[in-house]
Design a protein around this motif. Structure first.
Motif, PDB file in Angstrom:
ATOM      1  N   GLU A   2     -29.373  -1.658 -27.184  1.00  0.00           N
ATOM      2  CA  GLU A   2     -30.343  -0.985 -26.321  1.00  0.00           C
ATOM      3  C   GLU A   2     -31.762  -1.426 -26.673  1.00  0.00           C
ATOM      4  O   GLU A   2     -32.115  -1.559 -27.839  1.00  0.00           O
ATOM      5  CB  GLU A   2     -30.223   0.527 -26.512  1.00  0.00           C
ATOM      6  N   LYS A   3     -32.562  -1.657 -25.650  1.00  0.00           N
ATOM      7  CA  LYS A   3     -33.967  -2.014 -25.864  1.00  0.00           C
ATOM      8  C   LYS A   3     -34.730  -0.800 -26.360  1.00  0.00           C
ATOM      9  O   LYS A   3     -34.419   0.331 -26.005  1.00  0.00           O
ATOM     10  CB  LYS A   3     -34.603  -2.500 -24.562  1.00  0.00           C
ATOM     11  N   ASP A   4     -35.766  -1.040 -27.158  1.00  0.00           N
ATOM     12  CA  ASP A   4     -36.584   0.092 -27.600  1.00  0.00           C
ATOM     13  C   ASP A   4     -37.576   0.468 -26.492  1.00  0.00           C
ATOM     14  O   ASP A   4     -37.723  -0.235 -25.494  1.00  0.00           O
ATOM     15  CB  ASP A   4     -37.260  -0.190 -28.943  1.00  0.00           C
ATOM     16  N   HIS A   5     -38.226   1.591 -26.679  1.00  0.00           N
ATOM     17  CA  HIS A   5     -39.120   2.132 -25.643  1.00  0.00           C
ATOM     18  C   HIS A   5     -40.238   1.160 -25.287  1.00  0.00           C
ATOM     19  O   HIS A   5     -40.637   1.071 -24.123  1.00  0.00           O
ATOM     20  CB  HIS A   5     -39.726   3.456 -26.101  1.00  0.00           C
ATOM     21  N   TRP A   6     -40.750   0.467 -26.282  1.00  0.00           N
ATOM     22  CA  TRP A   6     -41.860  -0.454 -26.028  1.00  0.00           C
ATOM     23  C   TRP A   6     -41.406  -1.678 -25.256  1.00  0.00           C
ATOM     24  O   TRP A   6     -42.140  -2.198 -24.415  1.00  0.00           O
ATOM     25  CB  TRP A   6     -42.569  -0.816 -27.335  1.00  0.00           C
ATOM     26  N   GLU A   7     -40.176  -2.133 -25.488  1.00  0.00           N
ATOM     27  CA  GLU A   7     -39.643  -3.252 -24.699  1.00  0.00           C
ATOM     28  C   GLU A   7     -39.442  -2.831 -23.242  1.00  0.00           C
ATOM     29  O   GLU A   7     -39.748  -3.594 -22.321  1.00  0.00           O
ATOM     30  CB  GLU A   7     -38.307  -3.724 -25.280  1.00  0.00           C
ATOM     31  N   VAL A   8     -38.925  -1.634 -23.065  1.00  0.00           N
ATOM     32  CA  VAL A   8     -38.707  -1.129 -21.700  1.00  0.00           C
ATOM     33  C   VAL A   8     -40.037  -0.984 -20.964  1.00  0.00           C
ATOM     34  O   VAL A   8     -40.168  -1.421 -19.815  1.00  0.00           O
ATOM     35  CB  VAL A   8     -37.935   0.214 -21.726  1.00  0.00           C
ATOM     36  N   SER A  80     -49.578   1.869 -19.621  1.00  0.00           N
ATOM     37  CA  SER A  80     -51.019   1.600 -19.573  1.00  0.00           C
ATOM     38  C   SER A  80     -51.468   0.753 -20.757  1.00  0.00           C
ATOM     39  O   SER A  80     -52.287  -0.158 -20.591  1.00  0.00           O
ATOM     40  CB  SER A  80     -51.811   2.913 -19.543  1.00  0.00           C
ATOM     41  N   LEU A  81     -50.965   1.060 -21.951  1.00  0.00           N
ATOM     42  CA  LEU A  81     -51.349   0.249 -23.114  1.00  0.00           C
ATOM     43  C   LEU A  81     -50.972  -1.212 -22.907  1.00  0.00           C
ATOM     44  O   LEU A  81     -51.745  -2.115 -23.233  1.00  0.00           O
ATOM     45  CB  LEU A  81     -50.698   0.795 -24.389  1.00  0.00           C
ATOM     46  N   HIS A  82     -49.803  -1.449 -22.341  1.00  0.00           N
ATOM     47  CA  HIS A  82     -49.393  -2.834 -22.040  1.00  0.00           C
ATOM     48  C   HIS A  82     -50.323  -3.462 -21.010  1.00  0.00           C
ATOM     49  O   HIS A  82     -50.801  -4.582 -21.189  1.00  0.00           O
ATOM     50  CB  HIS A  82     -47.963  -2.872 -21.489  1.00  0.00           C
ATOM     51  N   ARG A  83     -50.581  -2.730 -19.931  1.00  0.00           N
ATOM     52  CA  ARG A  83     -51.347  -3.294 -18.826  1.00  0.00           C
ATOM     53  C   ARG A  83     -52.816  -3.474 -19.156  1.00  0.00           C
ATOM     54  O   ARG A  83     -53.505  -4.251 -18.494  1.00  0.00           O
ATOM     55  CB  ARG A  83     -51.174  -2.445 -17.561  1.00  0.00           C
ATOM     56  N   LEU A  84     -53.300  -2.770 -20.193  1.00  0.00           N
ATOM     57  CA  LEU A  84     -54.667  -2.984 -20.651  1.00  0.00           C
ATOM     58  C   LEU A  84     -54.791  -4.266 -21.471  1.00  0.00           C
ATOM     59  O   LEU A  84     -55.891  -4.670 -21.826  1.00  0.00           O
ATOM     60  CB  LEU A  84     -55.139  -1.794 -21.487  1.00  0.00           C
ATOM     61  N   GLY A  85     -53.657  -4.880 -21.766  1.00  0.00           N
ATOM     62  CA  GLY A  85     -53.678  -6.121 -22.520  1.00  0.00           C
ATOM     63  C   GLY A  85     -53.724  -5.927 -24.021  1.00  0.00           C
ATOM     64  O   GLY A  85     -54.080  -6.842 -24.759  1.00  0.00           O
ATOM     65  N   VAL A  86     -53.364  -4.739 -24.490  1.00  0.00           N
ATOM     66  CA  VAL A  86     -53.313  -4.485 -25.932  1.00  0.00           C
ATOM     67  C   VAL A  86     -52.257  -5.426 -26.521  1.00  0.00           C
ATOM     68  O   VAL A  86     -51.116  -5.417 -26.069  1.00  0.00           O
ATOM     69  CB  VAL A  86     -52.966  -3.001 -26.202  1.00  0.00           C
ATOM     70  N   ASP A  88     -50.464  -5.577 -29.299  1.00  0.00           N
ATOM     71  CA  ASP A  88     -49.269  -4.958 -29.870  1.00  0.00           C
ATOM     72  C   ASP A  88     -49.366  -3.445 -29.658  1.00  0.00           C
ATOM     73  O   ASP A  88     -49.745  -2.706 -30.561  1.00  0.00           O
ATOM     74  CB  ASP A  88     -49.153  -5.291 -31.363  1.00  0.00           C
ATOM     75  N   PRO A  89     -49.012  -2.991 -28.451  1.00  0.00           N
ATOM     76  CA  PRO A  89     -49.170  -1.582 -28.131  1.00  0.00           C
ATOM     77  C   PRO A  89     -48.438  -0.655 -29.111  1.00  0.00           C
ATOM     78  O   PRO A  89     -48.948   0.408 -29.448  1.00  0.00           O
ATOM     79  CB  PRO A  89     -48.598  -1.437 -26.721  1.00  0.00           C
ATOM     80  N   ALA A  90     -47.269  -1.048 -29.559  1.00  0.00           N
ATOM     81  CA  ALA A  90     -46.510  -0.199 -30.477  1.00  0.00           C
ATOM     82  C   ALA A  90     -47.276   0.002 -31.778  1.00  0.00           C
ATOM     83  O   ALA A  90     -47.356   1.123 -32.296  1.00  0.00           O
ATOM     84  CB  ALA A  90     -45.132  -0.801 -30.742  1.00  0.00           C
ATOM     85  N   ALA A  91     -47.849  -1.061 -32.313  1.00  0.00           N
ATOM     86  CA  ALA A  91     -48.598  -0.970 -33.568  1.00  0.00           C
ATOM     87  C   ALA A  91     -49.882  -0.167 -33.375  1.00  0.00           C
ATOM     88  O   ALA A  91     -50.244   0.656 -34.232  1.00  0.00           O
ATOM     89  CB  ALA A  91     -48.920  -2.360 -34.099  1.00  0.00           C
ATOM     90  N   VAL A  92     -50.565  -0.391 -32.262  1.00  0.00           N
ATOM     91  CA  VAL A  92     -51.800   0.345 -31.981  1.00  0.00           C
ATOM     92  C   VAL A  92     -51.497   1.841 -31.868  1.00  0.00           C
ATOM     93  O   VAL A  92     -52.202   2.674 -32.443  1.00  0.00           O
ATOM     94  CB  VAL A  92     -52.478  -0.184 -30.697  1.00  0.00           C
ATOM     95  N   PHE A  93     -50.432   2.169 -31.152  1.00  0.00           N
ATOM     96  CA  PHE A  93     -50.072   3.576 -31.000  1.00  0.00           C
ATOM     97  C   PHE A  93     -49.654   4.190 -32.337  1.00  0.00           C
ATOM     98  O   PHE A  93     -50.071   5.309 -32.667  1.00  0.00           O
ATOM     99  CB  PHE A  93     -48.960   3.760 -29.968  1.00  0.00           C
ATOM    100  N   ALA A  94     -48.844   3.466 -33.101  1.00  0.00           N
ATOM    101  CA  ALA A  94     -48.395   3.988 -34.396  1.00  0.00           C
ATOM    102  C   ALA A  94     -49.580   4.278 -35.310  1.00  0.00           C
ATOM    103  O   ALA A  94     -49.631   5.322 -35.962  1.00  0.00           O
ATOM    104  CB  ALA A  94     -47.423   3.011 -35.053  1.00  0.00           C
ATOM    105  N   GLU A  95     -50.536   3.371 -35.334  1.00  0.00           N
ATOM    106  CA  GLU A  95     -51.726   3.571 -36.170  1.00  0.00           C
ATOM    107  C   GLU A  95     -52.537   4.767 -35.681  1.00  0.00           C
ATOM    108  O   GLU A  95     -53.018   5.581 -36.461  1.00  0.00           O
ATOM    109  CB  GLU A  95     -52.585   2.306 -36.183  1.00  0.00           C
ATOM    110  N   HIS A  96     -52.678   4.874 -34.370  1.00  0.00           N
ATOM    111  CA  HIS A  96     -53.425   6.001 -33.803  1.00  0.00           C
ATOM    112  C   HIS A  96     -52.719   7.317 -34.114  1.00  0.00           C
ATOM    113  O   HIS A  96     -53.366   8.308 -34.484  1.00  0.00           O
ATOM    114  CB  HIS A  96     -53.601   5.827 -32.292  1.00  0.00           C
ATOM    115  N   LEU A  97     -51.417   7.334 -33.984  1.00  0.00           N
ATOM    116  CA  LEU A  97     -50.642   8.536 -34.273  1.00  0.00           C
ATOM    117  C   LEU A  97     -50.795   8.948 -35.736  1.00  0.00           C
ATOM    118  O   LEU A  97     -50.992  10.135 -36.032  1.00  0.00           O
ATOM    119  CB  LEU A  97     -49.165   8.317 -33.930  1.00  0.00           C
ATOM    120  N   ARG A  98     -50.729   7.977 -36.638  1.00  0.00           N
ATOM    121  CA  ARG A  98     -50.916   8.287 -38.055  1.00  0.00           C
ATOM    122  C   ARG A  98     -52.279   8.923 -38.294  1.00  0.00           C
ATOM    123  O   ARG A  98     -52.403   9.920 -39.009  1.00  0.00           O
ATOM    124  CB  ARG A  98     -50.767   7.022 -38.913  1.00  0.00           C
ATOM    125  N   GLY A  99     -53.317   8.355 -37.699  1.00  0.00           N
ATOM    126  CA  GLY A  99     -54.665   8.894 -37.866  1.00  0.00           C
ATOM    127  C   GLY A  99     -54.805  10.292 -37.282  1.00  0.00           C
ATOM    128  O   GLY A  99     -55.387  11.185 -37.897  1.00  0.00           O
TER     129      GLY A  99
END
Length: 110
Positions: A2-8, A80-86, A88-99
């Motif tokens: 199964e693909k992960d959420h970020w791949e989907v 949206s994170l993907h379409r904004l051209g981020v 590595d959206p998964a890494a950006v989100f993970a870091e933001h979530l940690r903070g």
């Protein structure tokens, strides 16, 4: 496997970019962010419907409807994170979530 959420959501973003290829990139990004607001509005409407607080409509939704609408908000934000051209959206989100979690939990300890 199964693909992960970020791949989907990357696949959804690619599909939406292709479907809106006639629009300038800036406009596609703007409309995608506005889509988060639209989805939030649907979640809010579902809460109002689940609580029966609209005198005109009464109870028109269930809490399952609210859950589904919140999921739509999350998916739309991920896309949206993907379409904004981020890059590595998964890494950006993970870091933001940690903070965000660290700030919130630190406030609880004070």
């Amino acid at each position: 496997m199964e693909k992960d959420h970020w791949e989907v959501t990357a696949g959804l973003a690619a599909f939406l970019d292709e479907a809106a290829a006639h629009l300038p990139a800036q406009e596609r990004r703007l409309l995608q962010v506005l889509k988060i607001g639209e989805e939030f509005g649907e979640a809010a409407q579902a809460v109002i419907g689940a609580t029966g607080t609209s005198p005109r409509k009464g109870v028109s939704h269930t809490w399952d409807d609210v859950t589904a609408e919140i999921c739509d908000v999350i998916v739309t934000a991920m896309v949206s994170l993907h379409r904004l051209g981020v890059p590595d959206p998964a890494a950006v989100f993970a870091e933001h979530l940690r903070g965000a979690a660290a700030r919130t939990l630190a406030a609880r300890r004070d």
